[in-house]
Scaffold this motif. Structure first.
Motif, short mmCIF file in Angstrom:
data_model
loop_
_atom_site.label_atom_id
_atom_site.label_comp_id
_atom_site.label_asym_id
_atom_site.label_seq_id
_atom_site.Cartn_x
_atom_site.Cartn_y
_atom_site.Cartn_z
N ILE B 111 54.43 103.93 91.51
CA ILE B 111 55.77 104.48 91.72
C ILE B 111 55.65 105.94 92.15
CG2 ILE B 111 57.90 105.17 90.56
CD1 ILE B 111 57.72 102.65 88.88
N ALA B 115 56.88 106.99 95.79
CA ALA B 115 58.05 107.86 95.84
C ALA B 115 57.70 109.19 96.48
CB ALA B 115 58.63 108.06 94.45
N ARG B 128 63.76 110.08 87.52
CA ARG B 128 64.33 108.76 87.80
C ARG B 128 63.38 107.60 87.54
NH1 ARG B 128 66.22 110.31 93.61
NH2 ARG B 128 66.27 112.34 92.65
N ILE B 129 62.22 107.90 86.96
CA ILE B 129 61.26 106.80 86.77
C ILE B 129 61.82 105.70 85.87
CG2 ILE B 129 60.03 107.95 84.87
CD1 ILE B 129 57.60 106.44 86.83
N ASP B 131 64.94 104.78 85.57
CA ASP B 131 65.89 103.99 86.37
C ASP B 131 65.15 103.03 87.29
OD1 ASP B 131 68.01 105.20 85.23
OD2 ASP B 131 68.26 106.73 86.80
N ILE B 132 64.07 103.54 87.87
CA ILE B 132 63.31 102.71 88.82
C ILE B 132 62.74 101.49 88.09
CG2 ILE B 132 61.26 102.61 90.29
CD1 ILE B 132 61.73 105.58 90.93
N SER B 136 63.78 97.53 88.59
CA SER B 136 62.80 96.54 89.04
C SER B 136 62.67 95.37 88.07
CB SER B 136 61.44 97.20 89.22
OG SER B 136 60.91 97.54 87.96
N SER B 160 62.70 98.94 94.45
CA SER B 160 63.32 99.80 93.44
C SER B 160 63.01 101.25 93.70
CB SER B 160 62.81 99.41 92.05
OG SER B 160 63.03 98.05 91.83
N VAL B 161 61.78 101.52 94.15
CA VAL B 161 61.43 102.90 94.47
C VAL B 161 62.24 103.36 95.67
CG1 VAL B 161 59.60 104.48 95.13
CG2 VAL B 161 59.09 102.60 93.60
N SER B 164 65.83 104.24 95.15
CA SER B 164 66.12 105.34 94.23
C SER B 164 66.15 106.68 94.94
CB SER B 164 65.07 105.38 93.13
OG SER B 164 63.87 105.87 93.68
#
Lengths: 260, 450
Positions: B111, B115, B128-129, B131-132, B136, B160-161, B164
């Protein structure tokens, strides 16, 4: 240009994660993992010691150390020349599909090789400590500008070569041969004093790596402050090449995606 | 640049050198210089358009029309030969998923790598990790190496990455067909949310339904120029019709070629009788023409003025569509509590075994209200007879009062249309109560005393 630097700075996390991926990913899956980074140079050193102290005795005292302090910086430089040619082409999928400042690729490649060199130096220092070498703090301090000079030079070359390789893929094989020739034309395995006097002047001027390697050896083998005048010349050449390299890279990078 | 615009594309053109025999190596470059012939192909011949801030547009067109090249130029992966592109704000592109993934590293580590390639800083990723990972749905696997992931999991992580990344302008290249249906729906909802936050979106896609779901505007690029620019509701049917016409034409061409070949063979065999064969050939071709004419006439009779609203291969044709109320009488006006029965009489000339039948409902201001098909509902094809009737019973259409437009389609699971009929009929839906909003909920109020 300032804008460009700013943009590259914004991508600093990408640079650091590419470097990390390279350093950590290389030995992933192996049992010893990151330890290999140290084991490699250590065993190289052991082999040189065996060969040059027992089998092929040369006239130079502690020849293995004489060779090793020059070989580590040379390996950094030559990897940038030979391997760095492919650092843009090797990330073809990324370059074709994603926008990022393309300079990130050669930059992170050179940084990761540079860190590899630093880790090898840890081994050198450890051996020096064990063998009870004397340290000259003033000389050790000079290591920093020497390394910076070499870094800039390597980056300049990597910029040009990695961009050219996209258009002309023979470059990587040509560089493989040229690098070997260059090694024998640099004072890695011998002392520059062995070069006949009438050629020595031109030898030091044409080859920017010669003063750099001599400086490393002065510091780590002879424990003395290197001659700054030749080093300054190397720095000037390095900076010149860096800007030419960057300019050339910038001109060529617009067409990377189409050529791949 | 106008202040209300997020993107301005002025007259961009691009030529590619297509090497017939590309020499990349030294030997090839020096020895066979003359061999390095190339054709210059003009992919874009002066494309211009503007996108307003917060607008979502879809670039459509067949393969090689230049839509992906346009997107690549917006992304700054390529540069136009002439013309300018101006953009305001931070641009992010979802063109490649999973860039820079290292198979031996964990999902979490990847990630960070992925990202960062999108230009996020360490701090932004830290923020935001969670949330990611949450998006996912890979919490349990996130610290396992990515090589242990299934391809579905891999794409879920990658998407997902990508999703975001926050940007003022988001460029997307048909990557939405990710993972299972549930995850796709989730991605779409996320995109809608991003759009509602004011992000300008440009999507390149083959799938018009994807575009219709999210875009305010379609730009149809054909042979390097903008052929049509307008609401998806107007542009997409034109494009679909054009596409099915060309595919039909090429099919016909092939058939003609075959026929010609056969004729040629016949000619060879009966070379003695030249005059006769010529006459026969003429007869054949005129027969073919009259057949064609007959077909088109038939179609026209069925379609009447709604010619541009109907397209497809016509292997299956909707002959008649009627809307019935609960007493079995035809009607065009319903209350939103009434049951509605749609009766489709079809003719299946090509004797196709089964088909997907789909329905879409638009409000008269072209807002897409609802859509479903038999694949979604019962996940199989509807069996067909040579001629028959399909009935769709709707318990009620719970929308607020208004005029609603209905589309019906017979198509293959891959989207190939047998018969797509836009605006088959319109229903006026009434609401007894003066509720507000777009839909009408079935609801009850309660108090403590109940």
């Amino acid at each position: 240009m300032i804008k460009r630097i700013k943009e590259i700075y914004e991508y600093r996390t990408m640079i650091s994660s590419l470097v990390k991926r390279d350093l950590k990913g290389r030995y992933k899956g192996s049992v010893l993992g990151f330890l290999w980074t140290f084991i490699n140079p250590l065993f190289q050193l052991l082999i040189y010691t065996f060969v040059f102290s027992i089998v092929m005795r040369s006239g130079i005292e502690d020849y293995y150390m004489f060779l090793f302090v020059a070989l580590i910086p040379w390996i950094f430089f030559s990897t940038c020349l030979a391997g760095g040619t492919n650092c843009v082409m090797g990330q073809k999928d990324m370059v074709k599909k994603i926008y990022f400042p393309r300079e990130v690729l050669p930059l992170s490649f050179v940084i990761s090789q540079f860190i590899n060199m630093l880790l090898s130096f840890i081994v050198i220092f450890a051996v020096m400590l064990i063998m009870r070498y004397t340290f000259n703090p003033m000389a050790i301090l000079c290591l920093i500008p020497v390394m910076i000079t070499e870094f800039i030079l390597a980056l300049g070359f990597t910029f040009i070569l990695s961009a050219v390789t996209v258009f002309f893929q023979d470059m990587q094989f040509i560089m493989g041969i040229l690098t070997m020739a260059w090694q024998f034309l640099s004072p890695v395995m011998y002392s520059e004093t062995m070069v006949p006097e009438q050629y020595r002047g031109i030898y030091l001027i044409v080859n920017p790596m010669a003063p750099i390697i001599i400086a490393y050896r002065d510091i780590l083998y002879y424990h003395q402050v290197p001659a700054l005048s030749t080093l300054l010349w190397a720095l000037a050449m390095g900076v010149g090449l860096f800007f030419i390299g960057w300019f050339a890279f910038d001109r060529m990078q617009r067409h990377f995606a189409e050529e791949m | 640049m106008k202040p209300e615009n997020a993107i301005e594309v002025h007259n961009i053109s691009k030529k590619f050198k297509v090497y017939l025999d590309k020499g990349r190596t030294l030997k090839e470059r020096t020895l066979f210089k003359s061999r390095r012939r190339y054709e210059e192909r003009e992919v874009l011949k002066g494309v211009s358009f503007e996108v307003k801030k917060g607008e979502a547009i879809g670039l459509i067109g067949h393969n090689g029309c230049g839509k992906s090249t346009t997107l690549k130029m917006l992304t700054k992966i390529m540069y136009p030969d002439s013309g300018t592109i101006e953009m305001s704000g931070r641009v992010s592109s979802l063109i490649e998923l999973g860039a820079g993934f290292h198979p031996d590293m964990s999902g979490r580590e990847n990630i960070y790598i992925n990202a960062s390639i999108f230009g996020l800083t360490k701090k932004e990723i830290d923020d935001r990790i969670d949330d990611i990972i949450d998006f996912s749905e890979l919490e349990d696997f996130i610290d396992n190496p990515v090589r242990t992931y299934s391809s579905g999991m891999y794409m879920r992580l990658a998407f997902s990455v990508a999703i975001s990344v926050d940007a003022d302008i988001l460029l997307i290249d048909e990557i939405l067909a990710v993972g299972d249906m549930a995850f796709q729906a989730k991605c779409f909802n996320r995109l809608r949310q991003i759009k509602s936050e004011g992000t300008t979106i440009v999507i390149v896609s083959h799938s018009l339904s994807q575009i219709e779901q999210i875009c305010d505007r379609s730009i149809w690029i054909h042979e390097g120029v903008v052929r049509m620019d307008g609401s998806p509701y107007d542009v997409d049917p034109e494009y679909m019709r054009f596409m099915s016409d060309t595919s039909l034409a090429s099919a016909k061409e092939k058939a003609n070629e075959k026929q010609a070949e056969e004729e040629a063979k016949e000619n060879e065999e009966s070379s003695e009788n030249n005059e006769n064969t010529e006459a026969a050939a003429e007869g054949n071709s005129s027969e073919g023409e009259s057949e064609e004419n007959g077909e088109t006439k038939e179609e026209k009779e069925e379609k009447k003025p709604e010619d541009s609203k109907r397209w497809g291969s016509k292997e299956i044709v909707m002959k008649k569509v009627t809307v019935l109320d609960k007493d079995g009488n035809e009607s065009k006006v319903f209350y939103n509590t009434d049951p509605v029965r749609i009766k489709i009489d079809y003719v299946n000339k090509a004797k196709i075994d089964g088909t997907v039948v789909g329905i879409a409902i638009y409000r008269d201001d072209k807002v897409h209200i609802y859509g479903t098909n038999t694949l979604i509902d019962i996940s199989k094809l509807l069996p067909l007879k040579e001629e028959g009737t399909i009935i769709l019973d709707i318990e009620r259409i719970p929308v607020n009062a208004g005029l609603y437009i209905f589309d019906l389609a017979f198509h293959k699971p891959d989207g190939f249309n047998y018969d797509f009929w836009r605006d088959v009929f319109r229903l006026e839906i009434k609401n007894i109560k003066s509720e507000v909003g777009e839909i009408s909920l079935v609801h009850t109020w309660k108090t403590d005393e109940d």
